[in-house]
Write an enzyme that holds these catalytic residues in place. Structure first.
Site, PDB file in Angstrom:
ATOM      1  N   LEU A  64      -3.931  62.357  17.544  1.00 60.66           N
ATOM      2  CA  LEU A  64      -4.695  61.365  16.779  1.00 60.66           C
ATOM      3  C   LEU A  64      -5.202  60.256  17.701  1.00 60.66           C
ATOM      4  O   LEU A  64      -4.678  60.075  18.797  1.00 60.66           O
ATOM      5  CB  LEU A  64      -3.780  60.772  15.698  1.00 60.66           C
ATOM      6  CG  LEU A  64      -3.246  61.812  14.712  1.00 60.66           C
ATOM      7  CD1 LEU A  64      -2.015  61.294  13.985  1.00 60.66           C
ATOM      8  CD2 LEU A  64      -4.344  62.193  13.718  1.00 60.66           C
ATOM      9  N   THR A  95      -2.281  59.392  22.677  1.00 62.31           N
ATOM     10  CA  THR A  95      -1.931  58.300  23.586  1.00 62.31           C
ATOM     11  C   THR A  95      -1.860  57.021  22.769  1.00 62.31           C
ATOM     12  O   THR A  95      -2.875  56.571  22.228  1.00 62.31           O
ATOM     13  CB  THR A  95      -3.004  58.132  24.685  1.00 62.31           C
ATOM     14  OG1 THR A  95      -3.135  59.361  25.382  1.00 62.31           O
ATOM     15  CG2 THR A  95      -2.612  57.029  25.655  1.00 62.31           C
ATOM     16  N   LYS A 170       1.951  57.671  30.595  1.00 64.06           N
ATOM     17  CA  LYS A 170       0.536  57.928  30.314  1.00 64.06           C
ATOM     18  C   LYS A 170      -0.305  56.668  30.517  1.00 64.06           C
ATOM     19  O   LYS A 170      -1.420  56.714  31.052  1.00 64.06           O
ATOM     20  CB  LYS A 170       0.417  58.445  28.871  1.00 64.06           C
ATOM     21  CG  LYS A 170      -0.991  58.641  28.362  1.00 64.06           C
ATOM     22  CD  LYS A 170      -1.722  59.736  29.093  1.00 64.06           C
ATOM     23  CE  LYS A 170      -3.165  59.839  28.621  1.00 64.06           C
ATOM     24  NZ  LYS A 170      -3.966  60.721  29.439  1.00 64.06           N
TER      25      LYS A 170
HETATM   26  P1  NAD Z   1     -10.939  62.675  18.616  1.00 67.48           P
HETATM   27  O1  NAD Z   1     -11.431  61.432  17.961  1.00 67.48           O
HETATM   28  O2  NAD Z   1     -11.909  63.690  19.109  1.00 67.48           O
HETATM   29  O3  NAD Z   1      -9.896  63.427  17.650  1.00 67.48           O
HETATM   30  C1  NAD Z   1      -8.987  62.771  16.816  1.00 67.48           C
HETATM   31  C2  NAD Z   1      -8.997  63.459  15.472  1.00 67.48           C
HETATM   32  O4  NAD Z   1      -8.013  62.860  14.637  1.00 67.48           O
HETATM   33  C3  NAD Z   1     -10.339  63.336  14.725  1.00 67.48           C
HETATM   34  O5  NAD Z   1     -10.832  64.631  14.407  1.00 67.48           O
HETATM   35  C4  NAD Z   1      -9.985  62.519  13.472  1.00 67.48           C
HETATM   36  O6  NAD Z   1     -10.741  62.896  12.332  1.00 67.48           O
HETATM   37  C5  NAD Z   1      -8.505  62.838  13.321  1.00 67.48           C
HETATM   38  N1  NAD Z   1      -7.786  61.842  12.533  1.00 67.48           N
HETATM   39  C6  NAD Z   1      -7.738  60.493  12.726  1.00 67.48           C
HETATM   40  N2  NAD Z   1      -6.933  59.914  11.802  1.00 67.48           N
HETATM   41  C7  NAD Z   1      -6.470  60.917  11.025  1.00 67.48           C
HETATM   42  C8  NAD Z   1      -5.612  60.958   9.892  1.00 67.48           C
HETATM   43  N3  NAD Z   1      -5.097  59.833   9.380  1.00 67.48           N
HETATM   44  N4  NAD Z   1      -5.346  62.157   9.340  1.00 67.48           N
HETATM   45  C9  NAD Z   1      -5.890  63.283   9.832  1.00 67.48           C
HETATM   46  N5  NAD Z   1      -6.721  63.316  10.909  1.00 67.48           N
HETATM   47  C10 NAD Z   1      -7.009  62.150  11.495  1.00 67.48           C
HETATM   48  O7  NAD Z   1      -9.988  62.182  19.822  1.00 67.48           O
HETATM   49  P2  NAD Z   1      -9.499  63.026  21.103  1.00 67.48           P
HETATM   50  O8  NAD Z   1     -10.461  62.815  22.233  1.00 67.48           O
HETATM   51  O9  NAD Z   1      -9.134  64.399  20.675  1.00 67.48           O
HETATM   52  O10 NAD Z   1      -8.184  62.180  21.488  1.00 67.48           O
HETATM   53  C11 NAD Z   1      -6.991  62.256  20.725  1.00 67.48           C
HETATM   54  C12 NAD Z   1      -5.889  61.548  21.496  1.00 67.48           C
HETATM   55  O11 NAD Z   1      -5.724  62.161  22.770  1.00 67.48           O
HETATM   56  C13 NAD Z   1      -6.176  60.061  21.758  1.00 67.48           C
HETATM   57  O12 NAD Z   1      -4.998  59.328  21.608  1.00 67.48           O
HETATM   58  C14 NAD Z   1      -6.660  60.057  23.207  1.00 67.48           C
HETATM   59  O13 NAD Z   1      -6.424  58.817  23.840  1.00 67.48           O
HETATM   60  C15 NAD Z   1      -5.829  61.183  23.787  1.00 67.48           C
HETATM   61  N6  NAD Z   1      -6.414  61.855  24.960  1.00 67.48           N
HETATM   62  C16 NAD Z   1      -7.731  62.214  24.979  1.00 67.48           C
HETATM   63  C17 NAD Z   1      -8.250  62.842  26.109  1.00 67.48           C
HETATM   64  C18 NAD Z   1      -9.698  63.271  26.179  1.00 67.48           C
HETATM   65  O14 NAD Z   1     -10.161  63.630  27.278  1.00 67.48           O
HETATM   66  N7  NAD Z   1     -10.424  63.281  25.069  1.00 67.48           N
HETATM   67  C19 NAD Z   1      -7.425  63.106  27.222  1.00 67.48           C
HETATM   68  C20 NAD Z   1      -6.077  62.760  27.145  1.00 67.48           C
HETATM   69  C21 NAD Z   1      -5.577  62.133  26.010  1.00 67.48           C
END
Ligand code: NAD
Length: 296
Positions: A64, A95, A170
């Site tokens: 999330l 994160t 992280k």
């Molecule tokens: P994203 O926004 O693409 O995906 C998050 C998903 O969570 C979305 O589809 C959203 O609709 C869903 N969501 C949010 N609240 C919700 C709820 N209450 N119930 C159900 N679904 C819900 O984000 P991401 O890029 O996939 O990143 C997710 C996590 O991973 C973050 O914490 C980010 O910091 C971490 N992260 C991302 C990357 C990257 O390269 N994108 C790398 C490492 C870590």
């Protein structure tokens, strides 16, 4: 293994695809229908509610955006902690801040549930290739029970320490990444102004002491590094909003232990200002635009 997966966004989708490839059954939930629908295309099942994704799962994984989302998903009256069955292992891969990570794990423990914080490094490319690094906080014994599931999504599974330690590691990592991307942006902007060809500069610094992971994988100049978002008009990847959030979390963490982070604090301010000017959805490497446009 039966896995409930909540949060099927940029990272969650490729992660759950690798879980399915490894022979697990995945039932997923996301509050965004468009994000959730793609689950079916890779052999997963769509849950119509969060509860449905959780109630029969042996392991629940969440991916999330931020701490408040994790609190809401785990802690509400029909949240993960209230609806999971007794021996389910809960793994949050988002994160978030150390404090929220510890608070949620404590709530889970009060219900007798084991929980790990297991944020990842490696980005979307690492999630797709199944080569993520997991930094894990919580009990080593629980990690050993969950290890094979994490191994389906990652290459390096590192036990960082007690609950919250995965998030602490992280935040240190992402503070380094944010600072690195700004330093690359400054060097390539200055290099271009000094008349250097970006390809030539890359060829030199990528084999010299200026090299780093962000340079090798996410170069903010198009046409040089295949995996870089700069080749796709800075479509994220790892969004500016996520990087700005992580850098602010790193500042909170630094304040809480009185650690001096002068570059971390500058990086947080630069990314927040770039985010506030409407760039929140671009890839974090787009910060080169801010650097290139800023007067000296
Ligand atoms: P994203 O926004 O693409 O995906 C998050 C998903 O969570 C979305 O589809 C959203 O609709 C869903 N969501 C949010 N609240 C919700 C709820 N209450 N119930 C159900 N679904 C819900 O984000 P991401 O890029 O996939 O990143 C997710 C996590 O991973 C973050 O914490 C980010 O910091 C971490 N992260 C991302 C990357 C990257 O390269 N994108 C790398 C490492 C870590």
């Amino acid at each position: 293994m039966m896995i409930g997966f909540i949060g099927t966004g940029n990272m969650g989708h490729p992660m759950l695809r690798n879980l399915i490839k490894a022979g697990n059954k995945v039932i997923a939930f996301d509050r965004s229908q468009s994000a959730l629908q793609s689950v079916v295309t890779v052999g997963g099942a769509m849950a119509s509610s969060q509860k449905e994704a959780v109630m029969d799962a042996e392991i629940v994984i969440t991916m999330l955006p931020a701490g408040e989302d994790v609190r809401a998903v785990y802690g509400s009256h029909d949240g993960v902690i209230a609806t999971a069955s007794n021996d389910t292992i809960l793994i949050d891969c988002s994160t978030i801040d150390v404090e929220n990570a510890r608070a949620v794990a404590k709530e889970a423990a009060a219900r007798g549930l084991d929980m790990l914080d297991a944020p990842v490094s490696g980005g979307v490319a690492g999630a797709e290739a199944g080569t993520l690094t997991f930094m894990v906080g919580g009990s080593a014994e629980v990690l050993n029970r969950a290890r094979s599931v994490l191994e389906a999504m990652g290459k390096n599974i590192v036990h960082a320490g007690a609950s919250g330690s995965g998030q602490a590691a992280k935040l240190c990592n992402n503070m380094m990444l944010g600072i690195s991307m700004i330093s690359i942006s400054e060097a390539f902007t200055m290099g271009q102004k000094l008349g250097l060809n970006p390809q030539t500069l890359f060829d030199i610094v990528s084999t010299a002491s200026g090299s780093c992971w962000a340079l090798q994988n996410h170069l903010p100049i198009p046409g040089i590094v295949e995996t870089a978002a700069s080749n796709r008009g800075f479509r994220a990847g790892f969004a500016v909003a996520m990087m700005a959030k992580d850098l602010r979390l790193a500042q909170l963490a630094a304040e809480s232990v009185d650690a001096s982070t002068p570059l971390g604090s500058t990086a947080a301010a630069l990314y927040t200002s770039f985010e506030d000017s409407g760039n929140q959805d671009l890839d974090y490497s787009a910060v080169i635009k801010l650097i290139a446009e800023q007067p000296r």
